[in-house]
Design a protein around this motif. Structure first.
Motif, PDB file in Angstrom:
ATOM      1  N   GLN A 289       5.167   8.990   7.879  1.00  0.00           N
ATOM      2  CA  GLN A 289       6.429   9.601   7.444  1.00  0.00           C
ATOM      3  C   GLN A 289       6.212  10.455   6.195  1.00  0.00           C
ATOM      4  N   HIS A 290       5.418   9.939   5.219  1.00  0.00           N
ATOM      5  CA  HIS A 290       5.150  10.741   4.012  1.00  0.00           C
ATOM      6  C   HIS A 290       4.545  12.086   4.415  1.00  0.00           C
ATOM      7  N   ILE A 291       3.585  12.039   5.349  1.00  0.00           N
ATOM      8  CA  ILE A 291       2.879  13.271   5.740  1.00  0.00           C
ATOM      9  C   ILE A 291       3.847  14.231   6.436  1.00  0.00           C
TER      10      ILE A 291
ATOM     11  N   THR B  28       4.722   0.013   1.531  1.00  0.00           N
ATOM     12  CA  THR B  28       3.282  -0.219   1.665  1.00  0.00           C
ATOM     13  C   THR B  28       2.685   0.873   2.549  1.00  0.00           C
ATOM     14  N   HIS B  29       1.478   1.295   2.214  1.00  0.00           N
ATOM     15  CA  HIS B  29       0.859   2.436   2.898  1.00  0.00           C
ATOM     16  C   HIS B  29      -0.610   2.128   3.204  1.00  0.00           C
ATOM     17  N   VAL B  30      -1.160   2.853   4.173  1.00  0.00           N
ATOM     18  CA  VAL B  30      -2.597   2.731   4.426  1.00  0.00           C
ATOM     19  C   VAL B  30      -3.343   3.500   3.337  1.00  0.00           C
TER      20      VAL B  30
ATOM     21  N   GLN C  59       3.185   3.761  10.094  1.00  0.00           N
ATOM     22  CA  GLN C  59       4.402   4.546  10.307  1.00  0.00           C
ATOM     23  C   GLN C  59       4.885   5.139   8.983  1.00  0.00           C
ATOM     24  N   HIS C  60       4.849   4.284   7.949  1.00  0.00           N
ATOM     25  CA  HIS C  60       5.368   4.709   6.652  1.00  0.00           C
ATOM     26  C   HIS C  60       4.529   5.853   6.073  1.00  0.00           C
ATOM     27  N   THR C  61       3.215   5.719   6.180  1.00  0.00           N
ATOM     28  CA  THR C  61       2.340   6.772   5.663  1.00  0.00           C
ATOM     29  C   THR C  61       2.514   8.047   6.501  1.00  0.00           C
TER      30      THR C  61
ATOM     31  N   PRO D  17       7.752   9.243  -5.425  1.00  0.00           N
ATOM     32  CA  PRO D  17       7.954   7.842  -5.798  1.00  0.00           C
ATOM     33  C   PRO D  17       8.277   7.011  -4.556  1.00  0.00           C
ATOM     34  N   CYS D  18       7.639   5.854  -4.394  1.00  0.00           N
ATOM     35  CA  CYS D  18       7.897   5.040  -3.203  1.00  0.00           C
ATOM     36  C   CYS D  18       7.531   3.588  -3.468  1.00  0.00           C
ATOM     37  N   GLY D  19       8.348   2.681  -2.959  1.00  0.00           N
ATOM     38  CA  GLY D  19       8.105   1.245  -3.144  1.00  0.00           C
ATOM     39  C   GLY D  19       7.633   0.548  -1.890  1.00  0.00           C
TER      40      GLY D  19
HETATM   41 ZN   LIG Z   1       6.243   5.286   1.084  1.00  0.00          ZN
END
Ligand SMILES: [Zn+2]
Length: 409
Positions: free
Chosen positions: A106-108, A207-209, A102-104, A203-205
């Motif tokens: 969101q970046h995209i 976790t990502h695939v 989900q987090h990755t 910048p991000c703290g």
């Molecule tokens: Zn992130």
């Protein structure tokens, strides 16, 4: 300080660590460890859940928090863990891996919204079933905008691009200038950048695939305006997107199956249904009017007449709103009539406006004084309720008081 193994290897599901501090809170314990694979809640990503176990105990971790020192909180089975002992950590991997997807995703999506519409993402939150971002967008956001961005975002997913993490003590200017979003003032220590080559650098703290393909796909579920130029977009990725769409489809097919005509599209069936409902409402109104006419005739025949005023009184099992609709209809049609209706928990008095002097509000007050309860109204129509006597007694009292008023008149 707790060593954050979820940064060096976000795919680590199990590890051993040492207990450094222990706090006991009711039936729960809080453990600070020398190192951890548990991600603490932050940056829109929920904290990890899982198990911490040792010789003679097992902690079901439900809350992880902290920046430098990371605390793991949960119910403990068995004895209380002790400082200095070794424990085994085990993540709920499905939960964590879905959060990474989900987090990755969101970046995209945020990168594409920035590229296509120059929209900044100002908020992000992962929920168990879907995610939410907030973006700025000055005009009216439409499904056309959304679907165009969704398509581009999925192209990035299917291109299987690497998701890289770069760490800096200090940002070189050219790197700083290439960021989608500026550094937060809260960042301490190493600066962690998440990069999808040619797509995004931020910048991000979290976790990502490690590869965009792992996101699976990105599906926007809904969007709406929050304030003048801030829009909320709800979306889901990976397995959660599939589950969400399955539920939505189940709802769709079950709804269609409820219709007498079960052919798509559901929208047309709903429109037919709405039209049918309107027709039935019309028929119902017509039948009600006919019923009222018959009832009116019967009531007028039984009416008691004093000084040229017809008194109509009856007990009824109607709901108050139905009784009120009838009483209004009746007094408008029939000059020189007064109607008293008593239901199981209400009283309704009304008169035709041609009758002068006698006030329904005043009659109501007198009756309520006698039988208890409260109410009020106008010269023409008054309502009351909460009486302490039986409806049979109440209607007799109301009739008696009304007759006295007519005779006085
Ligand atoms: Zn992130």
């Amino acid at each position: 300080m707790t060593v954050k193994l979820f940064y060096s290897d976000p795919y680590l599901r199990e590890v051993r660590a040492k207990v450094e501090k222990v706090e006991v809170k009711d039936s729960k314990v809080r453990l600070k460890l020398d190192r951890t694979i548990f991600y603490p809640e932050g940056g829109g990503q929920p904290g990890d859940i899982g198990i911490i176990k040792g010789d003679g105990f097992r902690v079901e971790v439900e809350k992880v928090e902290g920046k430098e020192d990371i605390w793991h909180e949960g119910k403990v089975k068995g004895r209380i863990p002790e400082v200095g002992e070794e424990v085994e950590l085990e993540l709920d991997w499905e939960w964590r891996y879905e959060n990474m997807r989900q987090h990755t995703g969101q970046h995209i999506l945020s990168a594409i919204l920035k590229k296509m519409y120059n929209s900044d993402t100002t908020g992000f939150q992962i929920f168990p079933e879907y995610n939410k971002i907030e973006i700025n967008f000055d005009e009216e956001l439409t499904w056309e905008h959304i679907l165009a961005a969704e398509f581009e975002a999925n192209e990035v997913v299917w291109d299987n691009l690497p998701v890289e993490v770069e760490e800096y003590e200090e940002l070189p200017e050219e790197v700083h200038n290439a960021l989608r979003k500026d550094l937060s003032k809260n960042v301490q220590g190493k600066i962690r950048l998440v990069k999808i080559p040619n797509i995004d650098l931020i910048p991000c703290g979290g976790t990502h695939v490690k590869n965009t393909g792992e996101v699976g796909f990105i599906k926007v579920l809904n969007f709406y305006k929050k304030t003048k130029n801030i829009w909320r977009i709800e979306f889901a990725c990976g397995y959660r997107a599939l589950i969400y769409l399955d539920k939505l489809l189940e709802d769709y097919w079950r709804s269609l199956n409820e219709m007498s005509n079960k052919n798509r599209p559901l929208l047309e069936r709903m429109q037919e249904f709405k039209q049918l409902l309107e027709e039935l409402e019309g028929e119902k109104d017509q039948l009600r009017k006919e019923l009222w006419e018959w009832k009116s005739k019967a009531l007028l025949q039984e009416a008691e007449e004093i000084n040229g005023i017809k008194i109509i009184s009856f007990l009824d099992t109607w709901e108050m709103k139905d009784a009120q609709a009838f009483i209004v209809y009746f007094i408008e049609k029939n000059p020189k009539t007064v109607v008293l209706i008593v239901g199981s928990n209400y009283l309704l008095f009304a008169k035709n406006k041609n009758i002068e002097r006698i006030s329904m509000n005043e009659l109501m007050r007198e009756v309520l004084n006698e039988v208890g309860g409260g109410g009020g109204g106008s010269e023409i129509l008054a309502r009351g309720g909460g009486f302490k006597r039986s409806p049979e007694e109440v209607i007799e009292i109301a009739k008696k008081f009304l007759k006295e008023k007519i005779k006085e008149d």
